[in-house]
Design a protein around this motif. Structure first.
Motif, short mmCIF file in Angstrom:
data_model
loop_
_atom_site.label_atom_id
_atom_site.label_comp_id
_atom_site.label_asym_id
_atom_site.label_seq_id
_atom_site.Cartn_x
_atom_site.Cartn_y
_atom_site.Cartn_z
N ASP A 50 -42.24 6.07 -15.57
CA ASP A 50 -41.16 6.10 -16.26
C ASP A 50 -39.80 5.88 -15.42
O ASP A 50 -40.15 5.96 -14.30
N VAL A 51 -39.03 5.42 -16.11
CA VAL A 51 -37.73 5.30 -15.52
C VAL A 51 -36.58 6.13 -15.81
O VAL A 51 -36.27 5.97 -16.76
N PHE A 52 -36.48 7.20 -15.32
CA PHE A 52 -35.88 8.68 -15.93
C PHE A 52 -34.42 8.64 -15.26
O PHE A 52 -34.01 8.63 -14.00
N GLY A 53 -33.24 8.61 -16.30
CA GLY A 53 -31.94 8.38 -15.79
C GLY A 53 -31.38 9.94 -16.05
O GLY A 53 -31.77 10.64 -17.06
N ILE A 54 -30.52 10.20 -15.21
CA ILE A 54 -29.72 11.64 -15.15
C ILE A 54 -28.22 11.23 -15.25
O ILE A 54 -27.58 10.79 -14.49
N LEU A 55 -27.90 11.75 -16.36
CA LEU A 55 -26.26 11.61 -16.72
C LEU A 55 -25.58 12.73 -16.50
O LEU A 55 -26.04 13.80 -16.80
N GLY A 56 -24.29 12.74 -16.27
CA GLY A 56 -23.41 13.89 -16.39
C GLY A 56 -22.00 13.58 -15.59
O GLY A 56 -22.11 12.76 -14.73
N THR A 57 -21.04 14.41 -15.95
CA THR A 57 -19.54 14.15 -15.35
C THR A 57 -19.95 14.82 -13.77
O THR A 57 -20.80 15.42 -13.13
N ASN A 58 -18.92 14.48 -13.02
CA ASN A 58 -18.81 15.00 -11.51
C ASN A 58 -18.91 16.63 -11.55
O ASN A 58 -18.45 17.41 -12.59
N ASN A 66 -45.47 -0.36 -10.70
CA ASN A 66 -45.42 0.90 -11.66
C ASN A 66 -44.98 1.98 -11.19
O ASN A 66 -45.44 3.31 -11.09
N VAL A 67 -43.73 1.96 -10.30
CA VAL A 67 -43.42 3.05 -9.54
C VAL A 67 -42.50 3.96 -10.66
O VAL A 67 -41.82 3.45 -11.34
N THR A 68 -42.70 5.15 -10.35
CA THR A 68 -41.86 6.18 -11.10
C THR A 68 -40.32 6.41 -10.47
O THR A 68 -40.30 6.55 -9.30
N VAL A 69 -39.41 6.27 -11.25
CA VAL A 69 -37.92 6.09 -10.68
C VAL A 69 -37.15 7.16 -11.12
O VAL A 69 -37.06 7.34 -12.55
N LEU A 70 -36.32 8.11 -10.63
CA LEU A 70 -35.51 8.97 -11.10
C LEU A 70 -34.09 8.38 -10.55
O LEU A 70 -33.88 8.14 -9.41
N ILE A 71 -33.14 8.16 -11.51
CA ILE A 71 -31.84 7.40 -11.35
C ILE A 71 -30.62 8.33 -11.78
O ILE A 71 -30.58 8.69 -12.82
N VAL A 72 -29.70 8.69 -10.66
CA VAL A 72 -28.53 9.17 -11.04
C VAL A 72 -27.31 8.13 -11.23
O VAL A 72 -27.38 7.55 -10.00
N SER A 73 -26.56 7.78 -12.13
CA SER A 73 -25.42 7.07 -11.96
C SER A 73 -24.40 7.27 -13.02
O SER A 73 -24.77 8.02 -14.02
N HIS A 74 -23.26 7.00 -12.78
CA HIS A 74 -21.96 7.19 -13.59
C HIS A 74 -22.05 6.07 -14.52
O HIS A 74 -21.19 6.09 -15.50
N ASN A 75 -22.77 4.93 -14.32
CA ASN A 75 -22.87 3.70 -15.10
C ASN A 75 -23.84 3.69 -16.13
O ASN A 75 -25.03 3.65 -16.08
N ASN A 76 -23.39 4.11 -17.44
CA ASN A 76 -24.02 4.27 -18.76
C ASN A 76 -24.75 3.07 -19.14
O ASN A 76 -26.26 3.11 -19.34
N ASP A 77 -24.10 2.03 -18.65
CA ASP A 77 -24.66 0.54 -19.27
C ASP A 77 -26.00 0.48 -18.12
O ASP A 77 -27.00 0.15 -18.85
N GLN A 78 -25.84 0.69 -17.00
CA GLN A 78 -27.04 0.59 -15.91
C GLN A 78 -28.15 1.74 -16.30
O GLN A 78 -29.39 1.18 -16.44
N ILE A 79 -27.83 2.82 -16.81
CA ILE A 79 -28.84 3.79 -17.40
C ILE A 79 -29.59 3.08 -18.33
O ILE A 79 -30.82 3.34 -18.44
N GLU A 80 -28.91 2.80 -19.46
CA GLU A 80 -29.39 2.47 -20.52
C GLU A 80 -30.35 1.01 -20.34
O GLU A 80 -31.12 0.96 -20.83
#
Length: 615
Positions: free
Chosen positions: A77-85, A221-235
């Motif tokens: 999985d490539v799992f994104g974490i979104l949220g405001t500051n 096949n690395v599992t990745v967790l990403i925090v980013s303010h860039n919605n386009d990047q997460i998507e």
């Protein structure tokens, strides 16, 4: 940040795909909460601290950075974490990385992990890059032999070969980030944790980082967790995502669905009722065609004015109204005169003529330029700028006054002497921007002058009373409440048979709807609205040059603030209330004003309203 940010789960879209998935769980977060203690008072020394303990006065406030967060991340999985500051994203990653222990709940990580939480941590800036590669590698747990084997690979990725023996204190922050990322990703971990790393460094470095992470995902096949303010990047990178707001889970599921919802709702202020209405519209499966929505955009308000002029005047124009784009009220009080002269409004600055304005002036090639000016923009200076930036000789009529009320009176007199005005007038105060923008299609189309007074006055200006009496207007529009414009001030006009129409809403958006309802009923006199122009309420100058387009195309102007859910809900209610009579919505401004989801949302309402009427 606004206090009325919603934190309740969006349950209707918060379920992750329940289809059977036998991939091993690499990260399991189970009802994790994180509580920090914040001192109730500032203590500046150990002595003060000891005294506070002895007196039992050492008090702490609890701050819950995370509150009952749960999710699973499976292998690959490539799992994104979104949220405001301040929403708790980085705290969540630090718990997963083992840097912090949760106050409540559990977090289990399986497999070898590489955390990229703070690039550059662990460097000694007095040492050279060569020495720091070994030092940082040791801190990450790499044996010296391993670092030596991959030394050339690290240097090549970081592109610092010629600076290897230079102290890192002489490096730019971007170069430090290159080295840190190269060291951290030299191994192939089973779980990679990335916190805002892809926003560090220059554009080329960001692309390089993203390619390296994509390689780890696809080839290993690395599992990745990403925090980013860039919605386009997460998507783009992730297949799943979670949206955390003020420590609470708002939504978890497919990355595209979460990102789309976050674009419209994330960090936006507004009542729960407004958010519910906006979210329901977002979930509507209806797909609008491109012919029911569009946009008119330019790089600035100057370019926007030129764009509207180009859309409305295909050939030349006999007259052009020229106004300083830095003075809002100058632009607004010129609207009625521009309509009376059938002229476009173009904007200039006090020290030069923008290229978009210069090019449009050349194309329109007017005989006369009417200059509207309440500031330091003398006719001689304008003539010099026209000669410098545009070329050609123009007959300039300068309407200049030292204040906005005096300027509005001067424009009024100019039009009255030439019999330019119709039978209606607008009376309002300096600073009444949004109401004047809303009424501007009528102001331009009906050749309607505007008379201004200072907002601080307690009673209606005697000067404006005399102007209205001399002209014999049949309709007087009043924009403002009783404090500045008491009803008794207009009683004499009513006795003579004039109609007084007052617009005074509860807020900007209520007033916008009131004026538009009147314009639909009394001005357009039709159930059909050919085009609804959507302008950003927080940046009204985008719409200052729109009246010419609105008047010539039977349009109305709707104000909306996409960051305010109450405003978006008002826009939805207005469109729904027209029951399918709106043919098209056109957004004024670029993606900074309205993103694609903002546009799609209101376009859905237009299509749904039409469909409901035909059912």
């Amino acid at each position: 940040m606004p206090e009325n940010i919603n934190i309740s789960p969006l349950s209707a879209a918060s379920e992750v795909d329940k289809a059977f998935d036998d991939r091993p769980v690499m990260v399991k977060v189970d009802h994790v909460s994180m509580v920090f203690n914040m001192a109730d008072a500032q203590l500046n020394s150990l002595k003060e601290y000891a005294i506070a303990i002895a007196r039992r006065e050492l008090m702490f406030k609890e701050f819950r950075a995370l509150d009952g967060i749960s999710f699973e991340v499976r292998k690959g999985d490539v799992f994104g974490i979104l949220g405001t500051n301040g929403s708790g994203k980085s705290t969540m990653l630090k718990i997963i990385a083992g840097v912090l222990e949760p106050s409540e709940g559990t977090c289990v990580v399986r497999g070898k992990m590489a955390p990229l939480i703070e690039l550059g941590a662990g460097f000694d800036m007095e040492l050279t890059a060569r020495e720091n590669i070994y030092l940082n590698g040791a801190l990450l747990g790499y044996p010296r032999k391993f670092v030596s084997q991959h030394f050339d690979e690290i240097v090549e990725f970081a592109e610092i070969k010629q600076f290897l023996d230079m102290p890192m204190k002489n490096y730019s922050s971007g170069m430090v980030a290159r080295i840190a990322f190269a060291i951290a990703t030299v191994i192939v971990p089973e779980v990679l944790i990335v916190d805002e790393v892809l926003s560090v460094g220059d554009f080329m470095f960001q692309q390089k980082c993203e390619r390296r992470i994509t390689e780890l995902i696809k080839e290993h096949n690395v599992t990745v967790l990403i925090v980013s303010h860039n919605n386009d990047q997460i998507e783009r990178l992730c297949n799943k995502a979670i949206w955390i707001e003020k420590g609470h889970t708002r939504m978890i599921g497919n990355a595209k669905d979460v990102c789309d919802t976050y674009r419209v709702l994330g960090g936006h202020a507004g009542s729960p009722e407004a958010e519910k209405r906006v979210f329901a519209a977002l979930l509507d499966p209806i797909k609008p065609n491109r012919d029911c929505y569009g946009s008119i955009a330019a790089d600035s308000r100057y370019g926007m004015a030129a764009k509207f002029a180009g859309l409305c005047f295909e050939g030349t124009a006999q007259t052009v109204v020229l106004v300083s784009g830095d003075r809002n009220m100058d632009c607004l009080v010129s609207t009625g005169l521009a309509g009376a002269l059938d002229a476009p409004v173009l904007l200039i600055q006090e020290d030069y003529i923008p290229d978009s304005t210069a090019q449009e002036l050349k194309r329109l090639n007017p005989d006369e330029i009417v200059l509207i000016n309440s500031g330091d923009l003398p006719e001689v200076r304008v003539s010099e700028m026209l000669e410098q930036y545009v070329g050609g000789a123009y007959r300039i009529t300068c309407l200049e006054a030292p204040s906005y009320p005096e300027l509005s009176h001067l424009i009024f007199e100019y039009g009255l002497e030439r019999s330019l005005w119709s039978d209606s007038v607008i009376v309002t105060y300096v600073g009444c921007v949004t109401d004047l923008v809303t009424l501007s299609p009528y102001t331009y189309g009906q050749r309607c002058p505007i008379l201004l007074q200072e907002q601080s006055l307690d009673c209606f200006s005697k000067l404006n009373v005399n102007d209205i009496e001399r002209a014999g207007f049949k309709t007087i529009f009043v924009l403002g409440d009783e404090r500045g414009f008491p009803d008794i001030a207009f009683e004499s006009f009513r006795l003579r048979g004039a109609r007084v129409v007052r617009f005074c809403g509860k807020d900007v958006f209520d007033a916008n709807a009131l004026i538009n309802d009147w314009l639909t009923r009394e001005y357009l006199k039709s159930d059909e609205i050919n085009e609804l122009l959507i302008a950003a309420a927080w940046n009204a100058p985008d719409a200052f040059a729109a009246p010419v387009y609105a008047a010539k195309n039977n349009c109305l102007i709707l104000l909306e603030d996409p960051q305010n859910l109450d405003s978006v809900a008002c826009a939805i209610a207005y469109i729904e209330g027209k029951k399918g009579s709106i043919k098209k919505v056109t957004f004024i401004g670029d993606r900074i004003r309205f993103n694609d989801m903002d546009k799609m949302l209101l376009a859905k309402i237009v299509v749904r309203a039409k469909k409901d009427q035909t059912c």
